[in-house]
Design a protein around this motif. Structure first.
Motif, short mmCIF file in Angstrom:
data_model
loop_
_atom_site.label_atom_id
_atom_site.label_comp_id
_atom_site.label_asym_id
_atom_site.label_seq_id
_atom_site.Cartn_x
_atom_site.Cartn_y
_atom_site.Cartn_z
N CYS A 9 0.83 -1.22 0.00
CA CYS A 9 0.00 0.00 0.00
C CYS A 9 0.86 1.26 0.00
N ASP A 10 0.76 2.04 1.07
CA ASP A 10 1.48 3.32 1.13
C ASP A 10 2.87 3.20 1.74
N GLU A 11 3.29 2.01 2.04
CA GLU A 11 4.64 1.72 2.56
C GLU A 11 4.95 2.42 3.89
N LEU A 12 3.93 2.70 4.69
CA LEU A 12 4.16 3.37 5.98
C LEU A 12 5.03 2.53 6.90
N THR A 13 4.76 1.22 6.97
CA THR A 13 5.55 0.35 7.83
C THR A 13 6.99 0.26 7.35
N LEU A 14 7.18 0.15 6.04
CA LEU A 14 8.53 0.12 5.48
C LEU A 14 9.29 1.39 5.85
N GLN A 15 8.67 2.54 5.68
CA GLN A 15 9.33 3.80 6.01
C GLN A 15 9.62 3.91 7.51
N ALA A 16 8.70 3.44 8.34
CA ALA A 16 8.92 3.48 9.79
C ALA A 16 10.10 2.58 10.17
N ASN A 17 10.19 1.39 9.54
CA ASN A 17 11.30 0.49 9.82
C ASN A 17 12.62 1.11 9.40
N LEU A 18 12.67 1.68 8.20
CA LEU A 18 13.90 2.31 7.73
C LEU A 18 14.31 3.47 8.64
N SER A 19 13.34 4.26 9.05
CA SER A 19 13.61 5.39 9.94
C SER A 19 14.16 4.90 11.29
N SER A 20 13.59 3.83 11.81
CA SER A 20 14.05 3.29 13.10
C SER A 20 15.48 2.78 12.99
N PHE A 21 15.79 2.07 11.90
CA PHE A 21 17.14 1.55 11.74
C PHE A 21 18.16 2.67 11.56
N GLN A 22 17.76 3.78 10.94
CA GLN A 22 18.69 4.89 10.75
C GLN A 22 19.03 5.58 12.06
N LYS A 23 18.20 5.41 13.06
CA LYS A 23 18.45 6.02 14.37
C LYS A 23 19.47 5.24 15.19
N ILE A 24 19.73 4.00 14.79
CA ILE A 24 20.70 3.17 15.50
C ILE A 24 22.10 3.53 15.03
N LYS A 25 22.94 3.91 15.94
CA LYS A 25 24.31 4.27 15.61
C LYS A 25 25.26 3.20 16.13
N LEU A 26 26.08 2.70 15.23
CA LEU A 26 27.11 1.74 15.60
C LEU A 26 28.45 2.46 15.55
N TYR A 27 29.15 2.45 16.64
CA TYR A 27 30.43 3.12 16.72
C TYR A 27 31.53 2.08 16.80
N PRO A 28 32.39 2.06 15.79
CA PRO A 28 33.49 1.09 15.84
C PRO A 28 34.44 1.41 16.99
N ARG A 29 34.91 0.38 17.63
CA ARG A 29 35.84 0.55 18.75
C ARG A 29 37.27 0.54 18.21
N ILE A 30 37.66 1.64 17.62
CA ILE A 30 38.97 1.77 17.01
C ILE A 30 40.00 2.07 18.10
N MET A 31 41.13 1.41 17.98
CA MET A 31 42.25 1.63 18.89
C MET A 31 41.87 1.29 20.33
N LYS A 32 41.06 0.29 20.52
CA LYS A 32 40.63 -0.11 21.87
C LYS A 32 41.21 -1.45 22.29
N GLY A 33 42.23 -1.91 21.58
CA GLY A 33 42.88 -3.15 21.97
C GLY A 33 42.10 -4.40 21.59
#
Length: 107
Positions: free
Chosen positions: A53-77
């Motif tokens: 239909c209007d892809e509201l759930t798809l857009q909500a899922n994409l928006s939610s995943f974009q809010k998740i930030k993964l920070y690499p642990r660089i130089m942390k041994g």
């Protein structure tokens, strides 16, 4: 020292990725999606990559995943990088889940 570290990181990435027939590495979800777009017929890819239909759930899922930030642990041994995990008692080398969809025979 730096070069040895970079070489080890590259070896780990090669181990933790999927290498496809044209020698490309599929490392993240976008890599898999791009590869699927290249391999599937356009109408099949369109079916799997869109929502209903209007892809509201798809857009909500994409928006939610974009809010998740993964920070690499660089130089942390970190000596070894791994995506391995256990889910419901099953060992997973790459923690992606895929659920069945209607018309899965298209792919």
């Amino acid at each position: 020292e730096v070069y040895a570290s970079e070489r080890k990181e590259k070896e780990n990435m090669e181990h933790e990725s999927l290498v496809v027939d044209d020698n490309r590495q599929l490392i993240n979800v976008q890599d898999f999606e791009n590869y699927a777009k290249e391999q599937l017929k356009p109408e099949v890819y369109a079916y799997y990559s869109t929502g209903s239909c209007d892809e509201l759930t798809l857009q909500a899922n994409l928006s939610s995943f974009q809010k998740i930030k993964l920070y690499p642990r660089i130089m942390k041994g970190i000596k070894e990088v791994s995506l391995k995990t256990t889910l419901l008692g099953h060992r997973l080398d790459l923690p992606f889940g895929f659920s069945p969809t209607a018309y899965q025979g298209l792919a």
